[in-house]
Design a protein around this motif. Structure first.
Motif, mmCIF file in Angstrom:
data_model
loop_
_atom_site.group_PDB
_atom_site.id
_atom_site.type_symbol
_atom_site.label_atom_id
_atom_site.label_comp_id
_atom_site.label_asym_id
_atom_site.label_seq_id
_atom_site.Cartn_x
_atom_site.Cartn_y
_atom_site.Cartn_z
ATOM 1 N N SER A 262 0.865 -1.176 0.000
ATOM 2 C CA SER A 262 0.000 0.000 0.000
ATOM 3 C C SER A 262 0.906 1.231 0.000
ATOM 4 N N TYR A 263 0.469 2.266 -0.665
ATOM 5 C CA TYR A 263 1.289 3.456 -0.897
ATOM 6 C C TYR A 263 0.929 4.527 0.112
ATOM 7 N N ARG A 264 1.943 4.968 0.858
ATOM 8 C CA ARG A 264 1.708 5.961 1.900
ATOM 9 C C ARG A 264 2.032 7.354 1.372
ATOM 10 N N LYS A 265 1.324 8.365 1.878
ATOM 11 C CA LYS A 265 1.586 9.753 1.464
ATOM 12 C C LYS A 265 3.066 10.066 1.704
ATOM 13 N N PRO A 266 3.739 10.625 0.697
ATOM 14 C CA PRO A 266 5.184 10.838 0.834
ATOM 15 C C PRO A 266 5.538 11.912 1.863
ATOM 16 N N PHE A 267 6.761 11.825 2.348
ATOM 17 C CA PHE A 267 7.289 12.833 3.259
ATOM 18 C C PHE A 267 8.233 13.734 2.457
ATOM 19 N N ILE A 268 7.943 15.030 2.465
ATOM 20 C CA ILE A 268 8.689 15.964 1.608
ATOM 21 C C ILE A 268 9.537 16.904 2.470
ATOM 22 N N ILE A 269 10.802 16.986 2.163
ATOM 23 C CA ILE A 269 11.690 17.947 2.834
ATOM 24 C C ILE A 269 12.074 19.009 1.809
ATOM 25 N N GLU A 270 11.640 20.252 2.039
ATOM 26 C CA GLU A 270 11.938 21.288 1.052
ATOM 27 C C GLU A 270 13.059 22.201 1.537
ATOM 28 N N GLN A 271 13.950 22.524 0.633
ATOM 29 C CA GLN A 271 14.978 23.538 0.852
ATOM 30 C C GLN A 271 15.677 23.416 2.199
ATOM 31 N N PHE A 272 16.112 22.208 2.504
ATOM 32 C CA PHE A 272 16.760 21.951 3.783
ATOM 33 C C PHE A 272 17.953 22.883 4.013
ATOM 34 N N ASN A 273 18.722 23.118 2.956
ATOM 35 C CA ASN A 273 19.934 23.935 3.112
ATOM 36 C C ASN A 273 19.650 25.405 3.419
ATOM 37 N N TYR A 274 18.414 25.826 3.194
ATOM 38 C CA TYR A 274 18.043 27.212 3.524
ATOM 39 C C TYR A 274 17.370 27.306 4.887
ATOM 40 N N GLN A 275 17.183 26.164 5.540
ATOM 41 C CA GLN A 275 16.497 26.188 6.839
ATOM 42 C C GLN A 275 17.453 26.629 7.946
ATOM 43 N N THR A 276 16.914 27.289 8.954
ATOM 44 C CA THR A 276 17.704 27.632 10.135
ATOM 45 C C THR A 276 17.943 26.344 10.920
ATOM 46 N N PRO A 277 18.955 26.327 11.800
ATOM 47 C CA PRO A 277 19.187 25.124 12.618
ATOM 48 C C PRO A 277 17.919 24.663 13.344
ATOM 49 N N LYS A 278 17.134 25.614 13.821
ATOM 50 C CA LYS A 278 15.901 25.267 14.532
ATOM 51 C C LYS A 278 14.900 24.586 13.595
ATOM 52 N N GLN A 279 14.786 25.123 12.373
ATOM 53 C CA GLN A 279 13.882 24.512 11.391
ATOM 54 C C GLN A 279 14.368 23.116 11.017
ATOM 55 N N GLN A 280 15.686 22.958 10.952
ATOM 56 C CA GLN A 280 16.235 21.647 10.604
ATOM 57 C C GLN A 280 15.937 20.613 11.690
ATOM 58 N N GLU A 281 16.020 21.050 12.956
ATOM 59 C CA GLU A 281 15.666 20.147 14.072
ATOM 60 C C GLU A 281 14.209 19.724 13.955
ATOM 61 N N ARG A 282 13.390 20.679 13.598
ATOM 62 C CA ARG A 282 11.961 20.403 13.461
ATOM 63 C C ARG A 282 11.713 19.401 12.323
ATOM 64 N N THR A 283 12.428 19.631 11.216
ATOM 65 C CA THR A 283 12.339 18.701 10.083
ATOM 66 C C THR A 283 12.721 17.296 10.525
ATOM 67 N N LEU A 284 13.781 17.218 11.314
ATOM 68 C CA LEU A 284 14.252 15.913 11.772
ATOM 69 C C LEU A 284 13.208 15.219 12.641
ATOM 70 N N ILE A 285 12.607 15.977 13.555
ATOM 71 C CA ILE A 285 11.576 15.392 14.418
ATOM 72 C C ILE A 285 10.411 14.863 13.582
ATOM 73 N N GLU A 286 9.996 15.674 12.615
ATOM 74 C CA GLU A 286 8.865 15.240 11.776
ATOM 75 C C GLU A 286 9.242 14.009 10.951
ATOM 76 N N TYR A 287 10.479 13.994 10.498
ATOM 77 C CA TYR A 287 10.967 12.841 9.737
ATOM 78 C C TYR A 287 10.960 11.576 10.599
ATOM 79 N N LEU A 288 11.478 11.706 11.830
ATOM 80 C CA LEU A 288 11.524 10.537 12.723
ATOM 81 C C LEU A 288 10.121 10.045 13.065
#
Lengths: 228, 228
Positions: free
Chosen positions: B143-169
């Motif tokens: 079954s196909y699950r809705k994809p997880f999208i990470i946009e413009q990681f290199n432009y994110q602040t360290p705080k945004q990157q931490e948030r991205t990581l939490i959502e990814y995990l």
């Protein structure tokens, strides 16, 4: 301006449909450049620089491949990654602003077109599945042409295969005006073909098509006269 | 049942986002298997037979890659061609009839989500561009699950990157119940993390999210009481 076919197939030598299409391309008036990419990701005999030059000087670029996992074989993605550097993409965009070229996909597939789309066995349309190539075309400034689809070639009768070939050649030649114009174009091509068993079949097929067309045209004419 | 991430990136060692995500995966309770594929199309250290065994025994398979030309890098296509023979596809389909697994795409991209779709700069949706993977998933019985999208990681602040990581995990752990459940899950994970600068930031972030959630929950409760 040139036409260039980028042909990606994991086992090119073993493909009946690709061999057949390649053979047919010899019949075309104007030569077509072919960049072959195979399963070992061997590069074309052309260098990357030569390939870039060819793409820059082509009015039409065809990406021709069998549908593998609903997309292109790996060698085509590899080719895109290697050839389309930031600099080349920029050069191509600038060139396309002055002399816009087109990009078209030529797909062969084991599935039937009717099996694609919401509710069908494969739930997405061919247009959706090929959308990465449309987005690629638009990014580099090409206009995207409706793809040419060859379905279940290996299940076709010899006569159907000839017909597929004629339609393919018309597509590559961009002879997509009226049917009569396309027929005239093809007849002109045929006069240059040597007498072989294959071309005799082609002539028969085309003659039949022309006869049918003329009959239809006459019938439509009569109907029109009756109404006036 | 296992979780397996198939990670395709042309230059894995040079990718900031992929290194960051790989690091974070160590925090997860249950181990995650990773099949790495890079630009040289080097195979994973696992043999094809071992990889097939792993896929057969995974309840969740993640295809993780940067969006290259609006699709996956060549190494992922190469992997699909090599691994998914007719026999393996058949085995997987039979297994999925009894124990259905899911397939999910984890995409990183330089473009913004808002730039996709009819009328936007990239005229097709991400769902359309990834449709070959959906069709692939359905073909092999995932079954196909809705994809997880990470946009413009290199432009994110360290705080945004931490948030991205939490959502990814959370996405990998499939902790997609209510926000409160997800927060509790993450808190439980965090108690196991060693005290590092990173995890302090994570704790702060999560504490703030929980506070906001409780405030919102209290407010909604008051509104509800007022109406009754």
């Amino acid at each position: 301006m040139k036409k260039t076919i980028v042909l990606s197939h994991p086992k090119l030598a073993e493909s009946a449909v690709q061999s057949f299409l390649l053979e047919g391309l010899n019949w075309l008036d104007a030569g077509v450049n072919i960049i072959k990419l195979d399963q070992k990701l061997l590069r074309s005999t052309l260098s990357l620089a030569e390939q870039r030059e060819l793409i820059l000087n082509s009015a039409e670029v065809f990406l021709q491949f069998p549908l593998y996992w609903y997309s292109a074989p790996a060698s085509l993605a590899q080719w895109q990654e290697e050839l389309f550097t930031d600099k080349f993409v920029h050069d191509l965009q600038e060139k396309n602003k002055v002399q816009p070229a087109t990009l078209a996909a030529v797909i062969s597939m084991a599935d039937k077109s009717a099996d694609f789309g919401a509710g069908a066995r494969i739930g997405r349309t061919i247009s959706e599945l090929l959308s990465p190539f449309q987005a690629f075309a638009e990014k580099v400034g090409f206009s995207y042409r409706k793809p040419f689809i060859i379905e279940q070639f290996n299940y076709q009768t010899p006569k159907q295969q000839e017909r597929t070939l004629i339609e393919y050649l018309m597509y590559i030649a961009d002879a997509d005006a009226s049917f009569e114009q396309r027929s005239e174009w093809l007849l002109a091509q045929l006069t240059k073909i040597e007498q072989t068993a294959n071309s005799a079949i082609l002539r028969d097929y085309l003659q039949q098509q022309l006869d049918e067309y003329r009959l239809l045209d006459a019938t439509l004419g009569e109907i029109k006269n009756d109404r006036e």
